[in-house]
Scaffold this motif. Structure first.
Motif, PDB file in Angstrom:
ATOM      1  N   ALA A  78       0.838  -1.206   0.000  1.00  0.00           N
ATOM      2  CA  ALA A  78       0.000   0.000   0.000  1.00  0.00           C
ATOM      3  C   ALA A  78       0.870   1.252   0.000  1.00  0.00           C
ATOM      4  CB  ALA A  78      -0.921  -0.008   1.216  1.00  0.00           C
ATOM      5  N   VAL A  79       2.005   1.192   0.710  1.00  0.00           N
ATOM      6  CA  VAL A  79       2.907   2.351   0.714  1.00  0.00           C
ATOM      7  C   VAL A  79       3.484   2.570  -0.675  1.00  0.00           C
ATOM      8  CG1 VAL A  79       5.043   3.284   1.668  1.00  0.00           C
ATOM      9  CG2 VAL A  79       3.470   2.059   3.148  1.00  0.00           C
ATOM     10  N   LEU A  80       3.830   1.456  -1.351  1.00  0.00           N
ATOM     11  CA  LEU A  80       4.432   1.584  -2.690  1.00  0.00           C
ATOM     12  C   LEU A  80       3.413   2.096  -3.701  1.00  0.00           C
ATOM     13  CD1 LEU A  80       6.616  -1.639  -2.801  1.00  0.00           C
ATOM     14  CD2 LEU A  80       7.361   0.713  -2.503  1.00  0.00           C
ATOM     15  N   LEU A  81       2.143   1.737  -3.523  1.00  0.00           N
ATOM     16  CA  LEU A  81       1.128   2.148  -4.497  1.00  0.00           C
ATOM     17  C   LEU A  81       0.917   3.657  -4.513  1.00  0.00           C
ATOM     18  CD1 LEU A  81      -1.610  -0.596  -4.092  1.00  0.00           C
ATOM     19  CD2 LEU A  81      -0.176  -0.183  -6.080  1.00  0.00           C
ATOM     20  N   ARG A  82       0.974   4.247  -3.333  1.00  0.00           N
ATOM     21  CA  ARG A  82       0.855   5.700  -3.139  1.00  0.00           C
ATOM     22  C   ARG A  82      -0.485   6.301  -3.542  1.00  0.00           C
ATOM     23  NH1 ARG A  82       5.803   8.163  -1.616  1.00  0.00           N
ATOM     24  NH2 ARG A  82       4.692  10.117  -1.538  1.00  0.00           N
ATOM     25  N   ARG A  83      -1.118   5.837  -4.633  1.00  0.00           N
ATOM     26  CA  ARG A  83      -2.375   6.489  -5.018  1.00  0.00           C
ATOM     27  C   ARG A  83      -3.469   6.089  -4.033  1.00  0.00           C
ATOM     28  NH1 ARG A  83      -3.143   4.905 -10.318  1.00  0.00           N
ATOM     29  NH2 ARG A  83      -5.321   5.471 -10.063  1.00  0.00           N
ATOM     30  N   PRO A  84      -4.212   7.077  -3.487  1.00  0.00           N
ATOM     31  CA  PRO A  84      -5.213   6.775  -2.460  1.00  0.00           C
ATOM     32  C   PRO A  84      -6.207   5.709  -2.914  1.00  0.00           C
ATOM     33  CG  PRO A  84      -4.995   9.139  -2.748  1.00  0.00           C
ATOM     34  CD  PRO A  84      -4.130   8.508  -3.784  1.00  0.00           C
TER      35      PRO A  84
ATOM     36  N   PHE B  73      -2.278   6.011   5.722  1.00  0.00           N
ATOM     37  CA  PHE B  73      -3.374   5.602   6.600  1.00  0.00           C
ATOM     38  C   PHE B  73      -3.739   4.143   6.347  1.00  0.00           C
ATOM     39  CE2 PHE B  73      -7.892   4.687   6.766  1.00  0.00           C
ATOM     40  CZ  PHE B  73      -8.179   4.919   8.100  1.00  0.00           C
ATOM     41  N   TYR B  74      -3.887   3.782   5.064  1.00  0.00           N
ATOM     42  CA  TYR B  74      -4.287   2.400   4.760  1.00  0.00           C
ATOM     43  C   TYR B  74      -3.206   1.405   5.170  1.00  0.00           C
ATOM     44  CZ  TYR B  74      -8.314   4.254   2.350  1.00  0.00           C
ATOM     45  OH  TYR B  74      -9.479   4.900   2.083  1.00  0.00           O
ATOM     46  N   ALA B  75      -1.932   1.794   4.994  1.00  0.00           N
ATOM     47  CA  ALA B  75      -0.842   0.902   5.392  1.00  0.00           C
ATOM     48  C   ALA B  75      -0.892   0.653   6.895  1.00  0.00           C
ATOM     49  CB  ALA B  75       0.495   1.511   4.995  1.00  0.00           C
ATOM     50  N   MET B  76      -1.108   1.731   7.670  1.00  0.00           N
ATOM     51  CA  MET B  76      -1.156   1.599   9.129  1.00  0.00           C
ATOM     52  C   MET B  76      -2.364   0.765   9.565  1.00  0.00           C
ATOM     53  SD  MET B  76       1.220   2.675  10.809  1.00  0.00           S
ATOM     54  CE  MET B  76       2.725   2.957   9.946  1.00  0.00           C
ATOM     55  N   TYR B  77      -3.460   0.979   8.873  1.00  0.00           N
ATOM     56  CA  TYR B  77      -4.682   0.230   9.178  1.00  0.00           C
ATOM     57  C   TYR B  77      -4.431  -1.268   9.012  1.00  0.00           C
ATOM     58  CZ  TYR B  77      -9.688  -0.926   8.868  1.00  0.00           C
ATOM     59  OH  TYR B  77     -10.930  -1.452   9.064  1.00  0.00           O
TER      60      TYR B  77
ATOM     61  N   ASP C 283      -2.156  13.608   0.682  1.00  0.00           N
ATOM     62  CA  ASP C 283      -0.839  12.983   0.526  1.00  0.00           C
ATOM     63  C   ASP C 283      -0.527  11.974   1.639  1.00  0.00           C
ATOM     64  OD1 ASP C 283      -0.889  15.144   2.243  1.00  0.00           O
ATOM     65  OD2 ASP C 283       1.280  15.471   2.076  1.00  0.00           O
ATOM     66  N   ARG C 284      -1.433  11.839   2.613  1.00  0.00           N
ATOM     67  CA  ARG C 284      -1.143  10.877   3.682  1.00  0.00           C
ATOM     68  C   ARG C 284      -2.088   9.688   3.638  1.00  0.00           C
ATOM     69  NH1 ARG C 284      -0.615  15.000   8.308  1.00  0.00           N
ATOM     70  NH2 ARG C 284       1.361  15.987   7.798  1.00  0.00           N
ATOM     71  N   ILE C 285      -3.028   9.696   2.695  1.00  0.00           N
ATOM     72  CA  ILE C 285      -4.068   8.658   2.732  1.00  0.00           C
ATOM     73  C   ILE C 285      -3.476   7.263   2.581  1.00  0.00           C
ATOM     74  CG2 ILE C 285      -6.063   7.762   1.467  1.00  0.00           C
ATOM     75  CD1 ILE C 285      -7.031  10.557   1.151  1.00  0.00           C
ATOM     76  N   TYR C 286      -2.487   7.113   1.672  1.00  0.00           N
ATOM     77  CA  TYR C 286      -1.932   5.766   1.462  1.00  0.00           C
ATOM     78  C   TYR C 286      -1.257   5.253   2.728  1.00  0.00           C
ATOM     79  CZ  TYR C 286       2.723   7.838   0.853  1.00  0.00           C
ATOM     80  OH  TYR C 286       3.895   8.504   1.052  1.00  0.00           O
TER      81      TYR C 286
END
Lengths: 495, 131
Positions: free
Chosen positions: A21-27, A113-117, A108-111
């Motif tokens: 998810a971090v690598l994808l970057r797009r929300p 968020f998903y990684a942390m989730y 710019d922080r959404i991706y």
């Protein structure tokens, strides 16, 4: 072969997905990945629970090392049930999250968020399935560290201080936990839960083990926010992004309760320590009752509804701990079933708050005025959740309160039974304030024009609200699992 | 005296643990709190390491002439705990930086005062709305 690896896959899949998810970057892409992964883990957990119900506990030796030396994963009924709740809430909230996250978290922080989730989900699922006390600590810290980050993502600057305070108290709790594990290891030389359970009776009277029990109980109580160790919880739930409040309210404290059940009943052989070591039962019971009343009383006076729900969570945790402190099968059944039910209703209620904050921009009691007409479906879900919180018949809340009262009466503790009913009346007070504002007060003239929440949010909200009605009417499935799990835990059989 | 000497490591553990714990509770400065938390955690590391050590024992390697081994498991566990500790410290410090950016202070009492003022302002605003 692949079926045999399901236990580890359920934990590893979200773990591997987090860096992707971090690598994808797009929300959008990160959200889609998280969505697929959370639903996959939910399916896996359902399959696993099905296997456990059919053919007994599942064991998996990590890396092929045998049990007392290697790390063992084992899933029994209570673990399987908690795992299903956690992954169900994880996937339903992921479905719901998109609109809410886009509004509340900078783009710019959404991706992240998903990684942390996903990491948080990994930790929580890992706790439910591991059979090793130190491995449990590692998962506890994975979930805790990622939840500090999730809370700090809140848009109000006070989210930062809330996360900081949670970090301090959470770390103290986790450190207490490893001190307890260390003391147990000194006496028994093992970290495997089943092995500990077999060796425990020979050393149960030593002072080292009593100290270990004290450290473990206090450490875990910090994590599960048992009154008066709940100080971190209200602000954390209030200022976290709506999605995070909903997710943590349904899962984090519940998993910590599971850890307490696991340590007290499986490792220490439950009944022995609750009945024989003087004070343990009384202390837990007193704190639980105090938590129910103090937190409910504070909840009545809150203007911010998220904070009100947070205090109500502290009170509900009191009910769960009360059930444990009875040290009887009925009491433990009540605890396990309330753990399941409270997760359903509190998640639904916090999801409603997320939808309101998306449309209105605030969640104070003044924002609720006239909402019953402007957002009828959303508020109807709130009413269902609220009634369940009180424990009205035909909702899940009733089933669990029924069992707790039954457990109290079984032990001739009529006073406690009365207090449980009285505590529920407290819940009427704080739930009614919101219903009154939403349905019996006119919306102010300058109020924001609010329309109904988008379908992508309404649907998940109603899945949760619907489930809290369904399992209130037809509680056979949950009750059977909870009763069997409680019986197994009480008899001290390692399974 | 002999009792104290025999359990020297554990005395150190208790002193460190209480020092760290006291710092976490008593200090208002957020950095100092994290330092305290670190000392608290280090005491647990020392505790685990002492527990596995046997006097005269060496690393568990099969070789001639070695028959007393220290227990390597607690030592390995602590490697994991150190990693967790480092992550916690990093996150705590990162939060402190962000708190300093948005509140202009890392003293808890100053921040608390700012937060309370915020609460009073919103409730006053709400009282105004009601009229």
């Amino acid at each position: 072969m692949i079926v045999g690896n399901f236990p580890i896959l359920a934990v590893i899949t979200p773990l591997m997905a987090a860096p992707i998810a971090v690598l994808l970057r797009r929300p959008g892409a990160a959200w889609l990945l998280a969505l697929v992964v959370t639903w996959a883990t939910f399916t896996l957990s359902l399959v696993l629970l099905g296997q456990v119900l059919e053919s007994g506990p599942i064991y998996l030796r990590i890396g092929g090392w045998d049990a007392p030396w290697g790390i063992e994963y084992r899933l029994d009924r209570v673990g399987g049930l908690v795992m299903v709740i956690v992954s169900a809430i994880g996937s339903v909230i992921m479905t719901y999250s998109r609109a809410s996250v886009e509004k509340e978290i900078p783009k710019d922080r959404i991706y992240l968020f998903y990684a942390m989730y996903l990491l948080c989900l990994t930790g929580l699922l890992g706790i439910t399935i591991t059979g090793d006390v130190f491995n449990l600590f590692v998962f506890l810290e994975i979930s805790s560290l990622s939840s500090y980050v999730l809370i700090a993502l809140g848009s109000n600057r006070r989210a930062l201080t809330a996360a900081y305070r949670y970090l301090i108290m959470g770390t103290i709790g986790a450190t207490f936990y490893i001190i307890g594990v260390g003391l147990m290891y000194m006496q028994t030389g093992t970290l495997n839960m089943s092995d500990l359970a077999t060796l425990m009776p020979t050393v149960i009277d030593s002072r080292v083990i009593h100290a270990a029990l004290a450290f473990l109980t206090v450490g875990i109580s910090l994590k599960l926010a048992l009154f008066p160790l709940h100080m971190w919880l209200p602000n954390a739930y209030t200022f976290a992004p709506s999605t995070v409040s909903a997710f943590l309210a349904g899962t984090a404290t519940k998993v910590a309760v599971y850890v307490l059940i696991r340590i007290v009943f499986t490792v220490f052989g439950g009944v022995v320590i609750l009945k024989n070591i003087p004070g343990v039962q009384e202390i837990l019971m007193t704190l639980a009752i105090a938590g129910i009343f103090v937190a409910s009383a504070i909840a009545v006076f809150q203007d911010n509804i998220k904070r009100m729900l947070a205090y109500s969570s502290v009170a509900q945790i009191g009910y769960i701990i009360l059930g444990i402190s009875f040290a009887s099968t009925t009491g433990l059944t009540g605890s396990i079933i309330h753990l399941f039910n409270h997760a359903l209703m509190k998640t639904a209620l916090f999801m409603v708050m997320g939808a309101i904050s998306l449309r209105i921009g605030g969640v104070t009691i003044t924002d609720m005025r006239g909402l019953g007409r402007r957002m009828p479906w959303t508020m109807a879900a709130f009413v269902v959740g609220g009634l369940s919180l009180i424990g009205i018949p035909l909702t899940v809340g009733f089933v669990s309160k029924w069992y707790l009262i039954k457990a109290a009466i079984e032990q001739d503790m009529l006073l406690i039974a009365g207090l449980i009913v009285l505590g529920s009346l407290n819940a009427v007070a704080y739930v009614w304030r919101i219903i009154e504002a939403a349905y019996f007060q006119e919306a102010p003239k300058n109020a924001a024009v609010a329309k109904e929440a988008p379908l992508s949010m309404l649907l998940p909200i109603w899945v949760m609200a619907g489930a809290s009605i369904y399992f209130g009417i037809n509680a056979t499935w949950t009750l059977n699992i909870a009763t069997d799990a409680a019986e197994a835990l009480m008899s001290g059989i390692i399974q | 005296m002999q009792y104290i000497h025999d359990h020297f490591n554990y005395w150190i553990v208790i002193v460190l643990m209480m020092t760290g714990f006291y710092m976490v509770i008593a200090h208002k400065n957020m950095i100092k709190k994290i330092v305290g938390l670190n000392i608290f955690q280090v005491s647990v590391f020392v505790f685990y390491i002492s527990m596995g050590k046997i006097e005269g024992g060496t690393a568990p390697i099969l070789a001639d002439g070695i028959d007393v081994y220290s227990n390597p498991l607690p030592h390995v566990l602590i490697l994991t705990a150190i990693v967790v500790g480092v992550a916690t410290t990093a996150l705590g410090l990162a939060l402190t930086v962000r708190i300093n950016d948005s509140f202009g202070s890392i003293e808890e009492d100053v921040i608390e005062a700012a937060e309370n003022a915020e609460d009073d302002k919103t409730s006053a605003l709400r009282a105004g709305n009601r009229k």
